[in-house]
Design an enzyme around this catalytic site. Structure first.
Site, mmCIF file in Angstrom:
data_model
loop_
_atom_site.group_PDB
_atom_site.id
_atom_site.type_symbol
_atom_site.label_atom_id
_atom_site.label_comp_id
_atom_site.label_asym_id
_atom_site.label_seq_id
_atom_site.Cartn_x
_atom_site.Cartn_y
_atom_site.Cartn_z
ATOM 1 N N TYR A 107 0.850 -1.192 0.000
ATOM 2 C CA TYR A 107 0.000 0.000 0.000
ATOM 3 C C TYR A 107 0.883 1.237 0.000
ATOM 4 O O TYR A 107 1.859 1.307 0.759
ATOM 5 C CB TYR A 107 -0.892 0.007 1.250
ATOM 6 N N GLU A 195 -3.453 7.539 -3.977
ATOM 7 C CA GLU A 195 -3.361 6.275 -3.245
ATOM 8 C C GLU A 195 -3.280 5.096 -4.206
ATOM 9 O O GLU A 195 -4.039 5.025 -5.168
ATOM 10 C CB GLU A 195 -4.589 6.112 -2.340
#
Ligand code: GDP
Ligand code: MN
Length: 389
Positions: A107, A195
């Site tokens: 991530y 993101e």
């Protein structure tokens, strides 16, 4: 402006973040045709703004044109619901992407830390669909790195982040390039958030942004006006686009989940009106702020926008005449109702302030009832929506 995944990935391509090969499609037939022309394994991804699509059933796999067409037919037009969005969001299009063999999911994101007044990278080796759970139960696995915007992001900082986040070795070569590109995207496009989850390490050693979530600061859109065309694609921006189309400010119109249409002048009076409706046991379906100095023609357009929402079963128009003259508003309402193409819903009007007498006279001549107070109007609107008055 929140971007859909396919739009975020378009920006990723521009700055050099690797993304899977893919095609954006809004019809099942096109999905079938694309897979027929490009045989292999494909992922079909619902294009919605809510997170957690995987868990909500919005990510599917297809290995043939027929299968792809069938799944696309099921996905397009369905309302996707998840923990993050119980109301649901309509799927209007899909991203068809090369299915990659995943060895690892990490991530990575960059956003603004308002307290530190700096951009912050947030990175963890434990990416994927359970990221919220990781944040809650293993916060130590999440590395944060604050960048000094006056200096910019340096390669050594990317390496530091790599170790702090305990990224697997396979990410080592590509990560500094990807992090630098994320930072560039963040600044050049004025993002609130960039993101990537998951940032995938494939079994054949490639590092790929498998998902993209980008939120652009509206105040920075002037830097890339070409992106405004993307605005109408998202539900919240659809409201903005509709407001702008009839000459209102971007935030003057919002859809909600009740059944009473609300028109007021001024956001404050609008909030008050919705509270009054709540107190009377009802709920607003949408809210429109006609703004100051509302001319008859504008009122007509506003009326049309409110009734264009099928959920609206009754309407409450609550106007405080100051700069806005009550007689102008009344004329607009009468004009709106005499127009042929409109859907007509039961209506209650409260007009007060400048030229209120003239306004009420115009309404009553046209057979439209008006009330004196906001609470009275709210109660009437709730009764009308229930079909009881
Ligand atoms: P989200 O649930 O809305 O965040 O959607 P994502 O695009 O992140 O996809 C959710 C999950 O689907 C990922 O975490 C992967 O596990 C899986 N997935 C997505 N694309 C691929 C792919 O190309 N190959 C494989 N094997 N899994 C994928
Ligand atoms: Mn994701």
């Amino acid at each position: 402006m929140k971007l859909m995944e396919y739009q975020g990935k378009e920006l990723f391509r521009r700055v050099g973040i690797p993304v899977p090969r893919g095609e954006h499609a809004s019809e099942a037939k096109a999905v079938g045709a694309f897979i027929a022309a490009n045989p292999g394994a494909w992922v079909l991804k619902a294009q919605v703004q809510m997170g957690g699509r995987g868990k909500a059933g919005g990510i599917k796999f297809a290995e043939s044109a027929d299968e792809g067409k069938k799944i696309a037919g099921d996905l397009i037009g369905m309302t996707l619901r998840g923990i993050q969005n119980p109301q649901g969001e309509l799927v209007k299009s899909l991203l068809v992407e090369e299915k990659v063999a995943i060895a690892h999911e990490a991530y990575a994101s960059i956003t603004i830390d308002r307290t530190a007044k700096k951009p912050v990278f947030i990175v963890t080796a434990q990416g994927g669909m359970d990221i919220e759970e990781v944040a809650e139960s293993h916060p130590a696995a999440i590395a944060k790195y604050w960048v000094d915007p006056a200096i910019g992001f340096q390669p050594f900082e990317a390496r530091r982040l790599f170790y702090a986040a305990k990224l697997p070795a396979g990410y080592g070569k590509e990560w500094p390039k990807i992090a630098a590109a994320m930072y560039r995207l963040f600044f050049e496009y004025g993002a609130n958030l960039v993101e990537i989850n998951p940032l995938v390490l494939t079994k054949d050693g490639r590092v790929i942004a498998s998902d993209a979530k980008v939120d652009l600061d509206d105040n920075a859109l002037y830097k890339h006006p070409e992106l405004l065309a993307w605005a109408s694609d998202s539900p919240e921006n659809e409201d903005e686009a509709k407001a702008v189309e009839i000459g209102l400010g971007r935030s003057n119109y919002a859809r909600l989940d009740g059944d009473i249409g609300v028109m007021a002048n001024g956001a404050g009076l609008g909030m008050g009106t919705m509270d009054a409706i709540r107190n009377a046991g009802g709920k607003a379906a949408n809210f429109l702020d006609v703004g100051g100095g509302a001319q008859a023609e504008r009122v007509r357009k506003c009326y049309e926008l409110i009734v264009s929402e099928p959920k609206v079963r009754a309407m409450f128009i609550n106007i405080f005449g100051g700069i806005t003259r009550a007689d102008q508003v009344a004329s607009g309402i009468v004009e709106a109702l005499s127009g042929g193409s409109l859907r007509k819903v039961p209506l209650v009007v409260r007009l007060t302030g400048t030229n209120e007498k003239e306004g009420r006279a115009i309404l009553s001549k046209a057979g439209i009832a008006s009330v004196e107070t906001m609470d009275e109007g709210a109660a009437k609107a709730v009764a009308l929506a229930k079909g009881a008055a």
